[in-house]
Design an enzyme around this catalytic site. Structure first.
Site, PDB file in Angstrom:
ATOM      1  N   ARG A  47      -5.630  73.001 103.455  1.00 15.06           N
ATOM      2  CA  ARG A  47      -5.081  72.113 102.435  1.00 15.06           C
ATOM      3  C   ARG A  47      -4.437  72.966 101.346  1.00 15.06           C
ATOM      4  NH1 ARG A  47      -7.756  69.385  97.529  1.00 15.06           N
ATOM      5  NH2 ARG A  47      -5.951  68.199  96.872  1.00 15.06           N
ATOM      6  N   HIS A  61      -0.378  68.850  92.681  1.00 13.58           N
ATOM      7  CA  HIS A  61      -1.665  69.393  92.227  1.00 13.58           C
ATOM      8  C   HIS A  61      -1.420  69.999  90.841  1.00 13.58           C
ATOM      9  CE1 HIS A  61      -5.714  71.212  93.643  1.00 13.58           C
ATOM     10  NE2 HIS A  61      -5.589  71.531  92.373  1.00 13.58           N
ATOM     11  N   TYR A  87     -18.113  68.272  92.980  1.00 14.89           N
ATOM     12  CA  TYR A  87     -18.704  69.537  92.531  1.00 14.89           C
ATOM     13  C   TYR A  87     -20.092  69.359  91.931  1.00 14.89           C
ATOM     14  CZ  TYR A  87     -14.208  71.724  93.307  1.00 14.89           C
ATOM     15  OH  TYR A  87     -13.076  72.207  93.911  1.00 14.89           O
ATOM     16  N   GLU A 124     -12.353  68.869  98.513  1.00 10.07           N
ATOM     17  CA  GLU A 124     -12.781  70.071  97.782  1.00 10.07           C
ATOM     18  C   GLU A 124     -14.285  70.002  97.560  1.00 10.07           C
ATOM     19  OE1 GLU A 124     -10.875  71.004  94.032  1.00 10.07           O
ATOM     20  OE2 GLU A 124      -8.903  70.445  94.839  1.00 10.07           O
TER      21      GLU A 124
HETATM   22  O1  IFM Z   1      -9.707  74.843  90.781  1.00 11.50           O
HETATM   23  C1  IFM Z   1      -9.913  73.469  90.686  1.00 11.50           C
HETATM   24  C2  IFM Z   1      -8.907  72.725  91.534  1.00 11.50           C
HETATM   25  O2  IFM Z   1      -7.598  73.029  91.204  1.00 11.50           O
HETATM   26  C3  IFM Z   1      -9.092  71.238  91.363  1.00 11.50           C
HETATM   27  N1  IFM Z   1     -10.456  70.853  91.560  1.00 11.50           N
HETATM   28  C4  IFM Z   1     -11.491  71.610  90.918  1.00 11.50           C
HETATM   29  C5  IFM Z   1     -11.284  73.086  91.156  1.00 11.50           C
HETATM   30  C6  IFM Z   1     -12.395  73.903  90.464  1.00 11.50           C
HETATM   31  O3  IFM Z   1     -12.373  73.686  89.104  1.00 11.50           O
END
Ligand code: IFM
Length: 448
Positions: A76, A120, A292, A350
């Site tokens: 990705r 992004h 996260y 992510e």
């Molecule tokens: O680095 C970032 C990414 O660009 C978008 N999501 C969270 C990541 C970590 O902070």
């Protein structure tokens, strides 16, 4: 729950253009608002910028070789809008588009599925100067850009993502001013959010009409737990949940904003044209989830605009970005998506952690045990969610490489692969080796 993932489960890793490519103005590209922001003194830790970053713009072949070593099935990445359209609209910069064309071909030749994200966070500066996402026209500008990209890459790409984390674009860029374009304006924020969603809808329509493949959007969610049962804490937590978790998903799926948005933005919350929601609810093929952490909240009238503050948890492990490590909340949020929004196919687009890493030892090993443990715990949580009946189809680790972590500069490292910025040497960390084993065993290595 132990055992393998479903046979068709997709394994990948993710990056984004401004964070890794470097050479942001090369070959006719225009500046993005992130380029301008990063070059504004005081905006980035250590006044760093991404002029070189991981030099992926020149080293993409080497990076594909690293992806092969890891056994990635998919990658990705995002496209830089201002490489493709230096002024944001109109004139196409052919060399910029050629770069992504070569990257897609290189990935396919290596047996790796390309998963591009159109936006992004790096908006062409020329569009920022015309009001950026707060300008209603930005949605149409985005669709025109999407059309150019679909026309060039659409014959080889099967999965597209329109936007990455619109919440961060607005929260960081328009509410708190810690990201480009650095605004703190509660009147602009709801407009920017709405136009991002309209842009997403227009890009989806454009793909359906003019290209092929599946399309989704990527949201970042963070379960919000209350610090106590006090009504004020519960209400603050409900607002925090609306702000971060429902602000984008409710309009996308249900065609309306959460009621709490009016409490949060007060008189700054506008009435939006009803027809816009027909566009915003344009059906998607999958949802990208970036996860996260979670947060625990208490009421705090001074914490504008939501009125909630996070409370640090005794005994919990925190990453270098101050995020609590809590894999169980990933399982929980996956179940919440299913119960609130229905059976959308989900890809974890992510997931990862910033920890301080040692330099490679004499044998070339980077012993990043905390990150390895983070991945193990979160992948187990994904497997549990699948066993619960959630339709999770794939997982992209964040990130393939250490990179430019936005306002934090280079200090916070998330990579499966360490980058020595002095030499640009890449070293696969222990977490990368572990992830390689997980992929090769389709998850069985999680139990080893
Ligand atoms: O680095 C970032 C990414 O660009 C978008 N999501 C969270 C990541 C970590 O902070």
């Amino acid at each position: 729950m132990s055992g393998a993932f479903p046979d068709e489960f997709l394994w990948g890793a993710a990056t984004s253009a401004y964070q890794i490519e470097g050479s942001p103005l090369a070959d006719g590209a225009g500046p993005s608002n992130w380029h301008v922001f990063a070059h504004t003194p005081g905006c980035i830790a250590g006044n760093e910028n991404a002029d070189v970053a991981c030099d992926h713009y020149h080293r993409w072949r080497e990076d594909i070789a690293v992806m092969r070593e890891l056994g990635l099935q998919s990658y990705r990445f995002s496209l830089s809008w201002s490489r493709v359209l230096p002024e944001g609209t109109g004139r196409v910069n052919r060399p910029g588009l050629d770069f992504y064309d070569r990257l897609v071909d290189g990935l396919l030749a290596a047996g790796i599925e390309p998963w591009p994200t159109l936006f992004h966070w790096d908006l062409p500066q020329a569009l920022d100067e015309r009001g950026g996402w707060a300008n209603r026209d930005c949605a149409e500008w985005f669709a025109d850009y999407a059309r150019v990209v679909f026309a060039r890459l659409g014959d080889r790409v099967d999965h597209w993502m329109t936007l990455n984390e619109p919440w961060v674009v607005v929260d960081g860029g328009y509410v708190f001013g810690v990201h480009a374009p650095g605004k703190r304006d509660l009147a602009l924020a709801p407009l920017a959010a709405h136009n991002l969603l309209r842009g997403h809808g227009l890009a989806v329509r454009c793909l359906r009409a003019e290209a092929r493949g599946q399309v989704g959007i990527v949201v970042n969610l963070e379960p919000k737990d209350a610090d106590s049962d006090w009504p004020a804490d519960l209400e603050a937590t409900r607002r925090a949940d609306a702000y971060m978790n429902r602000w984008y998903l409710d309009p996308l799926v249900k065609g309306r904003y959460p009621d709490e948005m009016r409490d949060i933005f007060g008189a700054n919350w506008p009435t939006f044209p009803a027809d816009d929601f027909k566009l915003i609810t344009e059906p998607i093929d999958f949802l990208g989830l970036n996860y996260y952490t979670r947060s625990v909240n208490r009421a705090d009238a001074a914490a504008r605009p939501v009125g909630a503050s996070p409370v640090r948890q005794d005994g919990a492990v925190y990453t270098e970005t101050g995020w609590e490590v809590r894999p169980g909340s990933l399982r929980e949020v996956l179940g919440w998506i299913k119960s609130r929004y229905g059976d959308l196919p989900i890809y974890i687009t992510e997931n990862g952690a910033a920890f301080a890493d040692p330099s490679p030892d004499q044998g070339g090993r980077v012993a990043d045990r905390p990150r390895l443990d983070y991945f193990r715990g979160h992948l187990q949580a994904v497997r549990d969610a699948i066993a619960d009946g959630v339709d999770v189809r794939g997982y992209f680790a964040w990130s393939l490489l250490d990179n430019f972590e936005w306002a934090c500069g280079y200090e916070k490292t998330f990579g499966l692969v360490q980058v020595d910025y002095a030499t640009q040497e890449r070293t696969i960390k222990d977490s990368g080796r572990f992830y390689r084993d997980v992929i090769a065993s389709n998850g069985l290595a999680l139990d080893a």
